[in-house]
Design an enzyme around this catalytic site. Structure first.
Site, PDB file in Angstrom:
ATOM      1  CG  HIS A 207       0.184  -0.789 -15.774  1.00  0.00           C
ATOM      2  ND1 HIS A 207      -0.055  -2.092 -15.406  1.00  0.00           N
ATOM      3  CD2 HIS A 207       1.039  -0.858 -16.829  1.00  0.00           C
ATOM      4  CE1 HIS A 207       0.615  -2.910 -16.201  1.00  0.00           C
ATOM      5  NE2 HIS A 207       1.276  -2.185 -17.068  1.00  0.00           N
TER       6      HIS A 207
ATOM      7  N   GLY B  41       0.774  -1.234   0.000  1.00  0.00           N
ATOM      8  CA  GLY B  41       0.000   0.000   0.000  1.00  0.00           C
ATOM      9  C   GLY B  41       0.802   1.279   0.000  1.00  0.00           C
TER      10      GLY B  41
HETATM   11  C1  GRF Z   1       4.091  -1.975  -7.205  1.00  0.00           C
HETATM   12  O1  GRF Z   1       4.718  -2.923  -8.038  1.00  0.00           O
HETATM   13  C2  GRF Z   1       3.629  -0.820  -8.027  1.00  0.00           C
HETATM   14  O2  GRF Z   1       4.489  -0.624  -9.135  1.00  0.00           O
HETATM   15  C3  GRF Z   1       2.267  -1.239  -8.486  1.00  0.00           C
HETATM   16  O3  GRF Z   1       1.736  -2.058  -7.466  1.00  0.00           O
HETATM   17  C4  GRF Z   1       2.813  -2.615  -6.683  1.00  0.00           C
HETATM   18  C5  GRF Z   1       2.635  -2.414  -5.197  1.00  0.00           C
HETATM   19  O4  GRF Z   1       2.349  -1.086  -4.982  1.00  0.00           O
HETATM   20  N1  GRF Z   1       1.437  -0.092  -8.711  1.00  0.00           N
HETATM   21  P1  GRF Z   1       1.928  -0.584  -3.492  1.00  0.00           P
HETATM   22  O5  GRF Z   1       3.213  -0.384  -2.721  1.00  0.00           O
HETATM   23  O6  GRF Z   1       1.087  -1.679  -2.859  1.00  0.00           O
HETATM   24  O7  GRF Z   1       1.190   0.699  -3.717  1.00  0.00           O
END
Ligand code: GRF
Length: 197
Positions: A108, A11
């Protein structure tokens, strides 16, 4: 504007979005939902004072509509104006995306339309691209295919690994997503392009 954020893991994007919605920002986070109780982001949301919920996809294994029906019930109870997918790793059906059409965003980790789907950093490295980055887009039925609202670019380095590139792109995700959310909440659908040195 009421914002619901969907996560699957740590997150880090959710944290930046929540931290950005203060002062004269027209939006406020009302709920963070994870598709598993083990998502590290749940504790981070709670630490930030945001209500959380879990809609586990595993009891509905093989029955995506049942999972989405439960997800919709929890989402709609929070009456969101905007839905942000932030590291949310479940594919959503056309029915779900149609329900929230025009008010659902996703981030993304590639410069769409390149590298829809997974393993985006390894693919950019394998292609020996000179740059990589991330995209915030409106979510439609087409996986990683909706209207682009913003992008941030980073240079690819010769010694990059998927991990080093992912870390550099994630830093830009944390800049881009809050900026795009604020514009979106203010009714601005124009595209934002960030470039780092
Ligand atoms: C990461 O790989 C990011 O690039 C993608 O989702 C994954 C986890 O993101 N958007 P987060 O730390 O859970 O926001």
């Amino acid at each position: 504007k009421r914002v619901v954020i969907l996560i699957s893991g740590g997150g880090s994007n959710m944290v930046r979005l929540v931290e950005s919605m203060t002062g004269d920002h027209p939006a406020r986070p009302v709920l963070v939902i994870a598709n598993s109780a083990g998502a590290g982001g749940l504790a981070r949301a709670a630490d930030l004072g945001v209500p959380t919920a879990v809609v586990d996809h595993r009891p509905h294994k093989g029955d995506r509509p049942a999972f989405e029906a439960e997800l919709i019930r929890v989402i709609d109870a929070a009456a969101p104006d905007i839905l942000c997918l932030a590291g949310f790793m479940r594919v959503l059906t056309e029915g779900f995306t149609a329900r929230y059409a025009g008010r659902m965003l996703n981030i993304h980790p590639s410069l769409l339309p390149k590298y829809r789907g997974l393993d985006t950093h390894a693919r950019a490295i394998a292609a020996a691209d000179t740059e990589a980055g991330c995209t915030v887009h409106e979510v439609t039925a087409e996986l990683d295919g909706g209207p682009i609202l913003g992008q941030a670019r980073v240079p690819l380095r010769a010694d990059d690994t998927p991990a080093t590139l992912a870390a550099r792109v994630l830093e830009q995700e944390h800049r881009l997503y809050p900026m795009v959310l604020r514009r979106f909440a203010e009714g601005d659908r124009s595209r934002l392009d960030l470039t780092t040195a």
